[in-house]
Design a protein around this motif. Sequence first.
Motif, short mmCIF file in Angstrom:
data_model
loop_
_atom_site.label_atom_id
_atom_site.label_comp_id
_atom_site.label_asym_id
_atom_site.label_seq_id
_atom_site.Cartn_x
_atom_site.Cartn_y
_atom_site.Cartn_z
N MET A 1 0.84 -1.20 0.00
CA MET A 1 0.00 0.00 0.00
C MET A 1 0.87 1.25 0.00
O MET A 1 1.79 1.37 0.81
CB MET A 1 -0.92 0.01 1.22
CG MET A 1 -1.95 -1.12 1.21
SD MET A 1 -3.05 -1.07 2.66
CE MET A 1 -1.93 -1.58 3.98
N GLN A 2 0.57 2.17 -0.91
CA GLN A 2 1.31 3.42 -0.99
C GLN A 2 0.78 4.39 0.07
O GLN A 2 -0.43 4.63 0.14
CB GLN A 2 1.14 4.05 -2.37
CG GLN A 2 2.03 5.24 -2.61
CD GLN A 2 3.51 4.87 -2.68
OE1 GLN A 2 3.84 3.82 -3.23
NE2 GLN A 2 4.36 5.70 -2.12
N PRO A 3 1.64 4.97 0.90
CA PRO A 3 1.18 5.99 1.86
C PRO A 3 0.60 7.20 1.11
O PRO A 3 1.23 7.72 0.19
CB PRO A 3 2.45 6.37 2.62
CG PRO A 3 3.37 5.19 2.44
CD PRO A 3 3.08 4.66 1.07
N LEU A 4 -0.57 7.63 1.53
CA LEU A 4 -1.30 8.69 0.85
C LEU A 4 -1.45 9.90 1.75
O LEU A 4 -2.13 9.83 2.79
CB LEU A 4 -2.68 8.18 0.41
CG LEU A 4 -3.59 9.17 -0.32
CD1 LEU A 4 -2.95 9.65 -1.61
CD2 LEU A 4 -4.96 8.53 -0.59
N GLY A 5 -0.83 10.99 1.38
CA GLY A 5 -0.96 12.23 2.13
C GLY A 5 -1.92 13.18 1.44
O GLY A 5 -2.86 12.76 0.78
N TRP A 6 -1.65 14.48 1.54
CA TRP A 6 -2.49 15.49 0.89
C TRP A 6 -1.71 16.79 0.80
O TRP A 6 -0.75 17.02 1.53
CB TRP A 6 -3.78 15.70 1.66
CG TRP A 6 -3.57 16.16 3.08
CD1 TRP A 6 -3.38 17.46 3.52
CD2 TRP A 6 -3.49 15.34 4.25
NE1 TRP A 6 -3.21 17.49 4.87
CE2 TRP A 6 -3.27 16.20 5.35
CE3 TRP A 6 -3.59 13.96 4.46
CZ2 TRP A 6 -3.13 15.71 6.64
CZ3 TRP A 6 -3.45 13.48 5.75
CH2 TRP A 6 -3.23 14.35 6.83
N ARG A 7 -2.15 17.64 -0.13
CA ARG A 7 -1.56 18.98 -0.26
C ARG A 7 -2.58 20.07 0.06
O ARG A 7 -2.20 21.22 0.26
CB ARG A 7 -1.01 19.17 -1.68
CG ARG A 7 0.32 18.44 -1.88
CD ARG A 7 0.76 18.42 -3.33
NE ARG A 7 0.84 19.76 -3.90
CZ ARG A 7 0.94 19.99 -5.21
NH1 ARG A 7 0.94 18.98 -6.06
NH2 ARG A 7 1.02 21.22 -5.66
N LEU A 8 -3.86 19.72 0.08
CA LEU A 8 -4.89 20.69 0.41
C LEU A 8 -5.85 20.08 1.42
O LEU A 8 -6.54 19.10 1.13
CB LEU A 8 -5.66 21.12 -0.84
CG LEU A 8 -6.88 22.04 -0.60
CD1 LEU A 8 -6.46 23.33 0.11
CD2 LEU A 8 -7.60 22.34 -1.91
N ALA A 9 -5.88 20.64 2.61
CA ALA A 9 -6.85 20.25 3.65
C ALA A 9 -7.72 21.47 3.94
O ALA A 9 -7.20 22.51 4.37
CB ALA A 9 -6.13 19.79 4.91
#
Length: 247
Positions: free
Chosen positions: A176-184
């Motif tokens: 599983m690829q770790p999934l972050g974010w750039r807009l919260a």
Amino acid sequence: MTTVRRRRPGRLLALLLTSTVALTLCAAPPAQAAGATAAAKPGRTGPATPDIVDSTPGGGQALALTFDDGPDPRNTPRLLEVLREHRVKAVFCLWGEHVRQHPDLVRRIARDGHTLCNHTMRHDDMSTWSAADIRADLRATNAAIRDAVPRARIPYFRAPYGAWGQTPQVAADMGMQPLGWRLAVEDWEPPGTGELVRRLEEGAAPGAVVLLHDGGGDRSQTVDAVDQVIPRLQAQGWHFTRPARRG
């Protein structure tokens, strides 16, 4: 007296042809062999990595919508209707205990063609957990998801609160690829639908993964905002896609 058996010409020709084909295949250059494998398995780009993905594959005017903490019987069904109406696919980061409570919603998410993501069993902060404890939790979450959707593909993992600790490496080891974010847009404290729309429009950046929620509380404002902002952004030339699959 010994009887000598002669090979029939047709059989001998077939053996010669088979040998020639085998030698040709063995002599194929590595690039050609790799190309054949890629053609047989389209979309495969290698194993997961511990790098945290926060962007779409191509950049440009693309956004990836991701929804955490579901499934939720109040918000998820309506969100699915909104996404279907606008023909947008998203990533759903699933809370394992909620999956067990609402497996029918997980099946509906998968049936609509959205991507599934492991968001742990109970939304715990894992930043100080051992690798063994993390692995046990992630396995239990995957098992809950696959109880609802047998053989489900779960290509991503997202750490609750963005508290990663050792989770990226453990998740990558499990494929599983770790999934972050750039807009919260901070919809966990509902500021009003109009404010969420403003934050989404003003925060849109090329290739950004967007963090939103369909569970964990009343997310009706989030669903309303998504319904409004998708056509607005599309009119400005934006399109919606999935996050990158590799870091």
